[in-house]
Scaffold this motif. Structure first.
Motif, mmCIF file in Angstrom:
data_model
loop_
_atom_site.group_PDB
_atom_site.id
_atom_site.type_symbol
_atom_site.label_atom_id
_atom_site.label_comp_id
_atom_site.label_asym_id
_atom_site.label_seq_id
_atom_site.Cartn_x
_atom_site.Cartn_y
_atom_site.Cartn_z
ATOM 1 N N TRP A 1 -1.817 -2.696 -19.044
ATOM 2 C CA TRP A 1 -0.388 -2.373 -19.135
ATOM 3 C C TRP A 1 -0.075 -1.006 -18.531
ATOM 4 O O TRP A 1 0.928 -0.856 -17.838
ATOM 5 C CB TRP A 1 0.070 -2.408 -20.588
ATOM 6 N N GLN A 2 -0.908 -0.028 -18.780
ATOM 7 C CA GLN A 2 -0.563 1.333 -18.361
ATOM 8 C C GLN A 2 -0.906 1.601 -16.901
ATOM 9 O O GLN A 2 -0.084 2.174 -16.171
ATOM 10 C CB GLN A 2 -1.293 2.340 -19.257
ATOM 11 N N LEU A 3 -2.100 1.224 -16.456
ATOM 12 C CA LEU A 3 -2.527 1.541 -15.098
ATOM 13 C C LEU A 3 -2.144 0.440 -14.098
ATOM 14 O O LEU A 3 -1.662 0.728 -13.014
ATOM 15 C CB LEU A 3 -4.040 1.771 -15.069
ATOM 16 N N GLU A 4 -2.391 -0.822 -14.462
ATOM 17 C CA GLU A 4 -2.012 -1.912 -13.567
ATOM 18 C C GLU A 4 -0.535 -2.282 -13.683
ATOM 19 O O GLU A 4 -0.006 -2.977 -12.811
ATOM 20 C CB GLU A 4 -2.868 -3.140 -13.867
ATOM 21 N N GLU A 5 0.118 -1.849 -14.776
ATOM 22 C CA GLU A 5 1.543 -2.111 -15.024
ATOM 23 C C GLU A 5 1.857 -3.607 -14.966
ATOM 24 O O GLU A 5 2.859 -4.038 -14.384
ATOM 25 C CB GLU A 5 2.412 -1.339 -14.022
#
Length: 528
Positions: free
Chosen positions: A125-129
């Motif tokens: 969720w945070q890096l690959e969004e």
């Protein structure tokens, strides 16, 4: 993704090695990681504790629930440090709005809050969004064969946090001044705990999370990196890139060497070499006619470009067969040998009538095996029940022996005389008489000593000669009815205030203590 700038060595690692890599990452980048943690988690935690001062248990619950927000801060530091970028406190503060408005924040605080793979899947969720169905599919792919390791990481982190919290609280109890009436962790965690004690619990919880949470996020991130490297072959890609870079540096020099070799090749090349003609596979008797044919056509063969028809046809099939027989006649290659070998005879086919008999025997064998398994299980059950009964009767026998055997108590406890002859026949009446005469210390001493004697004789409580009042309270904890335990605690507290604090108690309160003592301890076995 610029794999050339990655700060770790990409190679195939087992999941356990990947988890251990998280510890190495935390050790290498600890200053910036803990600077970001103290700049975000601790200010927010202190604000929550101050806002919920009357309800410290709710403050602790809220701090625990909001941990995924601060895990994003730690992951930001780890991800930027992985590629050699600086990530200071100012950069973290600037990135906070984007982090806390990003993908997966609400689900991380609601549906996925209890996920056992929280730190492992947070980069999705945070890096690959990733969002929605794409994020779910990506998580399923990454978690395949890795979810168990992520769950063990969460289990380890939760238990380490709990152990550290209990250890810190125990250390706080040991360092606290004074002699607590009930020095137990349960009393500190109960509803009767003061606000200051609750705030201390919250601070100890934040300290325990400070020690565990960065390691938890780092290990989850390293496990994620190992899984992506395994799926996308990062180590192979990086090796190929480095190989291409080396070849690009060597290409000009290799070109000049190749040009020089091409120029020098005509003078250094050897003359052409042709293979010799294979000998004809024929016998000497057949060789003469062929030689004659070759002599007759020799001039034509020398002058023409194509071989003679006889040479092109090759040896006759009979000549090849003779050559093969000659080779096989040699003792090294040919010969026949007869050996005698023992073999099991092939079982003859049984008549159809025997099939029913064989099926009946097979069914009987299966029934016997099933009966044997049932008997073995019954033997184990009977053996276990026998051991349980033996242990039960042994315990009952020891309890009966303990009940019939007189237990010897201590004669003196912290300077107090507990011998039977030192107490009056009616302790309650003697305490009332001492109270009426104004001898408050003597009255409370009679109650305290009488209660100790009753505990020794009626409840078989064993005291040590050097036990203090707090030790006595600890020894009876949970062994008396709640009302009797409360009465003994009030007697001990009154005895402390009068004997050690030199305080004066109101006569009605002492009279009430005498009445309560008579209700709970006179029937326990103290002589009337």
């Amino acid at each position: 993704m610029q794999l050339e700038q990655i700060a770790i060595r990409l190679r195939r690692r087992s999941p356990w090695e990947a988890l251990d890599l998280g510890h190495a990452m935390l050790h290498a980048w600890a200053p910036r990681v803990y600077a970001a943690w103290f700049a975000t988690y601790w200010p927010a935690g202190i604000v929550v504790v101050l806002l919920l001062w009357p309800w410290p248990e709710y403050a602790m619950l809220l701090l625990w629930w909001l941990k995924p927000l601060f895990d994003r801060v730690l992951l930001l530091v780890f991800s930027r440090s992985l590629f050699g970028a600086e990530c200071g406190v100012r950069h973290v503060w600037r990135e906070l709005p984007r982090l806390w408005r990003g993908a997966g924040v609400l689900s991380g605080l609601s549906l996925r809050r209890g996920s056992l793979a929280r730190s492992f899947l947070l980069p999705v969720w945070q890096l690959e969004e990733q969002r929605g169905a794409g994020a779910c599919a990506r998580c399923r792919l990454l978690a395949r064969r890795y979810r168990g390791y992520a769950a063990w990481l969460t289990f380890f982190g939760a238990n380490m946090s709990l152990v550290l919290l209990l250890a810190l609280l125990a250390l706080l109890f040991l360092l606290a001044p004074g002699d607590s009436q009930a020095a137990s962790l349960w009393d500190w965690l109960s509803d009767d705990t003061s606000s200051a004690g609750g705030v201390a619990e919250c601070l100890m919880f934040m300290l325990a999370e400070t020690l565990v949470e960065p390691l938890y996020v780092a290990s989850g991130f390293s496990l994620y990196l190992n899984r992506r490297s395994e799926l996308e072959a990062w180590d192979v890609e990086l090796g190929l890139r480095r190989l291409a870079e080396r070849r690009s540096r060597v290409a000009p020099a290799a070109g000049w060497l190749l040009a020089a070799a091409v120029v020098a090749w005509p003078g250094l090349a050897p003359p052409p070499v042709h293979a010799a003609e294979p000998p004809a596979l024929c016998s000497p008797a057949d060789a003469a006619p062929d030689a004659e044919v070759a002599g007759d056509d020799g001039e034509e063969g020398e002058g023409g470009d194509a071989p003679a028809d006889g040479a092109a046809a090759g040896p006759a099939p009979g000549a090849a067969r003779d050559a093969i027989d000659a080779v096989l006649a040699d003792p090294v290659f040919g010969g026949q040998r007869e050996d005698w070998v023992w073999r099991w005879r092939e079982p003859a086919e049984e008549p159809p009538a025997d099939d029913s008999r064989r099926g009946w025997l097979a069914a009987l064998g299966r029934a016997i095996e099933f009966l044997a398994e049932v008997l073995r299980v019954l033997v184990w059950i009977v053996a276990g029940a026998g051991l349980a009964l033996a242990a039960f009767f042994l315990i009952r026998r020891r309890e009966r022996q303990a009940a019939t055997t007189p237990r010897g108590g201590v004669d003196f406890l912290s300077g107090l005389d507990l011998r039977p002859g030192s107490l009056p026949p009616d302790v309650a009446a003697a305490a009332r008489a001492a109270l009426a005469a104004g001898r408050l210390t003597e009255a409370l001493s009679l109650l305290y000593r009488g209660a100790l004697v009753a505990l020794i004789e009626a409840h078989q409580v064993e005291f040590a000669p050097g036990d203090s009042e707090g030790d006595c309270l600890s020894r009876i904890a949970g062994r008396l009815p709640e009302a009797a335990e409360r009465c003994f605690g009030e007697v001990v507290e009154a005895w402390r205030q009068v004997a050690y604090g030199r305080r004066s108690l109101a006569a009605p309160r002492v009279a009430q203590l005498v009445a309560d003592w008579e209700r709970h301890f006179r029937r326990a076995g103290v002589a009337a």
